[in-house]
Design a protein around this motif. Structure first.
Motif, PDB file in Angstrom:
ATOM      1  N   ILE A   1      -3.078   0.937  11.127  1.00 35.85           N
ATOM      2  CA  ILE A   1      -3.741  -0.190   9.771  1.00 35.85           C
ATOM      3  C   ILE A   1      -4.275  -0.933  10.511  1.00 35.85           C
TER       4      ILE A   1
ATOM      5  N   ALA B   1      -1.478   6.852   7.033  1.00 39.62           N
ATOM      6  CA  ALA B   1      -2.270   6.258   8.010  1.00 39.62           C
ATOM      7  C   ALA B   1      -1.167   5.700   9.183  1.00 39.62           C
TER       8      ALA B   1
ATOM      9  N   LEU C   1       0.484  -0.831  -0.022  1.00 36.23           N
ATOM     10  CA  LEU C   1       0.252  -0.090   0.205  1.00 36.23           C
ATOM     11  C   LEU C   1       1.160   1.472  -0.240  1.00 36.23           C
TER      12      LEU C   1
ATOM     13  N   THR D   1       0.482   4.257   1.421  1.00 41.01           N
ATOM     14  CA  THR D   1      -0.697   4.866   2.803  1.00 41.01           C
ATOM     15  C   THR D   1      -0.140   5.455   3.599  1.00 41.01           C
TER      16      THR D   1
END
Length: 276
Positions: free
Chosen positions: A158, A155, A151, A153
């Motif tokens: 996760i 964030a 990914l 990402t």
């Protein structure tokens, strides 16, 4: 050649620089056939170290003693044969691969057993074509959790639920690091039980994961059933969604079905390990 190989008990998923592919994991005994029907492009007869057998769709329809070995480890002969067939079909003379292992048995002992059984020179015949190739390097990634490395990402936290045919892996990655206490495997999957009640399976997954996870966490779902169960999972985890991993095929960017999430993650890990 580098490959990411997810040798699942339902299907073997393979990711290479050319894209993604899969074939059924079925293995079975070989026998002479009086009526030689064709069942699809994944009909296979193989011979390895003196053992002959059917594989793929041919095993599914023509073997009396069909086997699709499931369980919490991939350190067994069936997984070895599935992986070697994958290298025969999609690899080259020299190969470097990353394969998977359920989180619950992702320990040094089991990983070393997998490396030892795959590393080295192999000769296998598939549909009359004999190939000898080397698997020079093998690494073993955690199924489910490895998806994070496919990914792009930012964030900070996760959660990943990976629903396989034989096991369900659930993983937590925070700031790019595994959180082991919030990650494990459930020793059942989409095809490993007599009951095929999807609602009950998802309820069981939520009951287990919610002991440590919060309703508002970002939850990504991988595996062949990801799209089917997305609404069920999101009824509890509001931010849950089926994951689609970007990849390049024929020079074009596409997004793979969630069933390929692990294989593509393994390929990304292989790039980082071997392409230096």
């Amino acid at each position: 050649m580098i490959l990411g190989i997810d040798s699942g008990s339902s299907a073997v998923k393979v990711a290479t620089e050319q894209g993604v592919s899969s074939f059924p994991s079925c293995l079975g005994e070989w026998r002479e056939r009086n009526l030689s029907s064709t069942f699809g492009k994944d009909d296979m007869e193989f011979e390895y170290q003196g053992e002959k057998g059917f594989a793929g769709t041919l095993a599914k329809y023509e073997s009396e003693f069909l086997r699709q070995m499931m369980g919490s480890t991939k350190a067994h002969e069936d997984a070895k044969i599935r992986t070697l067939i994958a290298v025969h079909r999609y690899g080259g003379p020299q190969n470097e691969i990353v394969v998977g292992q359920p989180i619950i048995q992702h320990n040094d002992h089991e990983k070393q057993k997998i490396k030892d059984m795959l590393r080295g020179q192999h000769t296998i015949t598939v549909n009359g074509v004999t190939k000898t190739f080397n698997i020079n390097r093998v690494e073993v990634a955690a199924e489910g959790g490895a998806v994070y490395w496919a990914l792009n990402t930012k964030a900070p936290l996760i959660r990943i639920i990976d629903i396989g045919s034989g096991t369900v892996n659930y993983a937590t990655i925070e700031a790019g690091r595994y959180i082991d206490k919030d990650s494990s495997s459930l020793e059942y999957g989409a095809e490993s039980t007599k009951s095929q009640n999807v609602n009950s399976m998802v309820e069981s997954i939520i009951a287990q994961t919610s002991k440590k996870w919060r309703k508002e966490d970002v939850v990504l779902i991988a595996g062949g059933m990801a799209e089917e169960v997305q609404n069920l999972v999101s009824s509890y985890y509001k931010e849950a969604k089926a994951i689609k991993v970007p990849y390049v095929e024929n020079g074009q960017i596409d997004f793979a079905h969630p069933v390929y999430a692990n294989a593509l993650a393994f390929l990304n890990i292989a790039r980082g390990l071997y392409c230096v």
